[in-house]
Design a protein around this motif. Structure first.
Motif, mmCIF file in Angstrom:
data_model
loop_
_atom_site.group_PDB
_atom_site.id
_atom_site.type_symbol
_atom_site.label_atom_id
_atom_site.label_comp_id
_atom_site.label_asym_id
_atom_site.label_seq_id
_atom_site.Cartn_x
_atom_site.Cartn_y
_atom_site.Cartn_z
ATOM 1 N N LEU A 5 7.698 8.248 -12.186
ATOM 2 C CA LEU A 5 6.496 7.243 -11.910
ATOM 3 C C LEU A 5 6.764 5.711 -12.462
ATOM 4 C CD1 LEU A 5 3.706 6.861 -11.450
ATOM 5 C CD2 LEU A 5 3.154 7.801 -13.670
ATOM 6 N N ARG A 6 7.484 5.793 -13.527
ATOM 7 C CA ARG A 6 7.898 4.301 -14.256
ATOM 8 C C ARG A 6 8.572 3.392 -13.241
ATOM 9 N NH1 ARG A 6 10.055 3.770 -20.180
ATOM 10 N NH2 ARG A 6 8.071 4.639 -20.423
ATOM 11 N N ARG A 39 0.846 -1.199 0.072
ATOM 12 C CA ARG A 39 -0.154 0.054 -0.029
ATOM 13 C C ARG A 39 0.688 1.188 -0.167
ATOM 14 N NH1 ARG A 39 -5.429 -1.158 1.184
ATOM 15 N NH2 ARG A 39 -5.595 -3.292 1.969
ATOM 16 N N TRP A 40 1.902 1.087 0.753
ATOM 17 C CA TRP A 40 2.884 2.508 0.859
ATOM 18 C C TRP A 40 3.539 2.603 -0.609
ATOM 19 C CZ3 TRP A 40 4.413 6.322 3.698
ATOM 20 C CH2 TRP A 40 5.694 6.951 3.575
ATOM 21 N N LEU A 41 3.962 1.628 -1.106
ATOM 22 C CA LEU A 41 4.437 1.702 -2.588
ATOM 23 C C LEU A 41 3.162 2.109 -3.613
ATOM 24 C CD1 LEU A 41 6.747 -1.499 -3.100
ATOM 25 C CD2 LEU A 41 7.449 0.838 -2.357
ATOM 26 N N HIS A 42 2.148 1.613 -3.453
ATOM 27 C CA HIS A 42 1.102 2.157 -4.557
ATOM 28 C C HIS A 42 0.766 3.521 -4.068
ATOM 29 C CE1 HIS A 42 -2.589 1.772 -6.629
ATOM 30 N NE2 HIS A 42 -3.287 2.141 -5.843
ATOM 31 N N LEU A 69 2.952 5.966 -3.456
ATOM 32 C CA LEU A 69 4.201 6.479 -3.890
ATOM 33 C C LEU A 69 3.886 6.803 -5.259
ATOM 34 C CD1 LEU A 69 7.231 5.016 -1.911
ATOM 35 C CD2 LEU A 69 6.592 7.248 -2.091
ATOM 36 N N ALA A 70 3.471 5.532 -5.886
ATOM 37 C CA ALA A 70 3.238 5.785 -7.195
ATOM 38 C C ALA A 70 2.202 6.686 -7.645
ATOM 39 C CB ALA A 70 3.060 4.197 -7.795
ATOM 40 N N ARG A 71 1.018 6.876 -6.917
ATOM 41 C CA ARG A 71 0.075 7.608 -6.914
ATOM 42 C C ARG A 71 0.337 9.015 -6.921
ATOM 43 N NH1 ARG A 71 -5.172 6.456 -6.833
ATOM 44 N NH2 ARG A 71 -5.822 8.286 -5.671
ATOM 45 N N VAL A 72 1.287 9.513 -5.840
ATOM 46 C CA VAL A 72 1.716 10.764 -5.622
ATOM 47 C C VAL A 72 2.832 11.093 -6.523
ATOM 48 C CG1 VAL A 72 3.160 12.298 -4.191
ATOM 49 C CG2 VAL A 72 1.583 10.696 -3.013
ATOM 50 N N ALA A 73 3.497 10.107 -7.363
ATOM 51 C CA ALA A 73 4.393 10.454 -8.259
ATOM 52 C C ALA A 73 3.594 10.781 -9.607
ATOM 53 C CB ALA A 73 5.502 9.516 -8.679
ATOM 54 N N SER A 74 2.273 10.175 -9.778
ATOM 55 C CA SER A 74 1.421 10.729 -10.821
ATOM 56 C C SER A 74 0.823 11.936 -10.634
ATOM 57 C CB SER A 74 0.578 9.419 -11.185
ATOM 58 O OG SER A 74 -0.565 9.271 -10.113
ATOM 59 N N GLY A 75 0.935 12.716 -9.374
ATOM 60 C CA GLY A 75 -0.002 13.741 -9.313
ATOM 61 C C GLY A 75 -1.307 13.561 -8.488
#
Length: 336
Positions: free
Chosen positions: A296-297, A263-266, A268-274
């Protein structure tokens, strides 16, 4: 009805209305994420199905008739509950074909009238067990209501699903969940855990009562630090924590930690995508600081690798090496 969570009441009334119209589903599958109250709903539906109180007198089970009292004590002769049992082998993870055969025999010997079979979790049936149940569902005895409870309806055989009416129970609205938690012992401590539990109030409450709020603070301090620890030292400390008596007695272990990690990694990916964080909204600042350290990649690739590793979480060949592998990948990404 007073004991039923408010977000489940419409489904309960739907079942009672179907009963009154003599159109109640003979096999009902209750699906949804863990911690939304599926089993509580199944218990309430079973009680209403067997209650001797006429529906015209009210849609709730009375709780006072002989049938209700027997069901409450777990001694109702017309109620069967199938669940994994450690005594039957397979580490208590599967419903066995012997249990299905015992059910078939019980149904054939039982007197006519209303009977109820609750299977929880229904996805604990393997292919052979599910096929044995299918034979019962294809020619169900009159008056029998089957209630199958599962976190993952898609994990069951399509032929079994096709014989059931599927009701999906989603997490309630956040305001409704928080209002209900306020009425529960330990609910104040559960509120900060609600997002992490995917909006499932019962899961958040169970975690809070087990003291997992402390584990969340430690998790955020380690994962969200400005300078993540060296992976080998981090893994050693994490292994000691997960093996500690206090941690294990609270029910927190590698499986729970890995769920939080994914969930933490998810997030991080969400925040990186804006997008906004979904599970760790209280750590938005930490997530924003870390998300900017990689593309993001890169975050999406890290999450994919972590999910692949999570397949081994129940049986890691070596806990320390498993944690070192997971954390080294993270530190490399953050440092990249």
């Amino acid at each position: 009805m007073a004991e039923l969570m408010p977000w489940l009441e419409p489904l309960y009334r739907r079942f009672a209305a179907a009963m009154a119209a003599e159109r109640a589903p003979q096999a009902l599958m209750l699906g949804g994420p863990r911690g939304v109250g599926k089993e509580a709903l199944a218990q309430a539906l079973a009680a209403r199905w067997l209650c001797e109180r006429p529906l015209e007198a009210g849609e709730s089970a009375c709780g006072q008739c002989r049938s209700c009292r027997l069901l409450h004590r777990g001694a109702h002769p017309m109620a069967w509950r199938l669940a994994p049992e450690t005594a039957l082998g397979n580490e208590g993870r599967q419903i066995t074909i012997e249990q299905i055969r015992a059910l078939q025999e019980g149904l054939s010997l039982a007197e006519t009238g209303r009977r109820v079979v609750t299977i929880v979790p229904a996805d604990a049936m393997n292919r052979f067990t599910a096929n044995a149940l299918l034979k019962v569902l294809e020619e169900p005895p009159a008056g029998v209501s089957f209630l199958l409870v599962t976190d993952s309806p898609s994990a069951l055989l399509p032929t079994v699903r096709s014989r059931c009416q599927v009701w999906w129970i989603a997490p309630p609205r956040r305001d409704l969940a928080l209002a209900w938690l306020e009425t529960q012992e330990g609910g104040a401590q559960a509120a900060p855990l609600l997002d992490l539990a995917g909006g499932a109030p019962l899961a958040a409450l169970r975690w809070a009562r087990s003291g997992w709020g402390r584990w969340l603070e430690r998790f955020l301090a380690e994962a969200g630090g400005d300078a993540p620890k060296a992976p080998l030292a981090w893994a050693a400390g994490l292994e000691s924590w997960l093996k500690a008596k206090e941690t294990q007695e609270s029910g927190f272990g590698l499986e729970a930690w890995m769920d939080w990690w994914l969930r933490w990694l998810h997030d991080l990916a969400r925040v990186a995508s804006g997008a906004a964080a979904r599970h760790f909204s209280r750590a938005e600042g930490q997530l924003e600081a870390l998300a900017g350290r990689a593309s993001l990649r890169a975050w999406l690739a890290l999450e994919r690798r972590a999910r692949a590793r999570a397949e081994w979480v129940r049986h890691p060949l070596n806990l320390r090496l498993f944690l070192e592998d997971v954390l080294s990948d993270y530190v490399d990404t953050v440092g990249g």
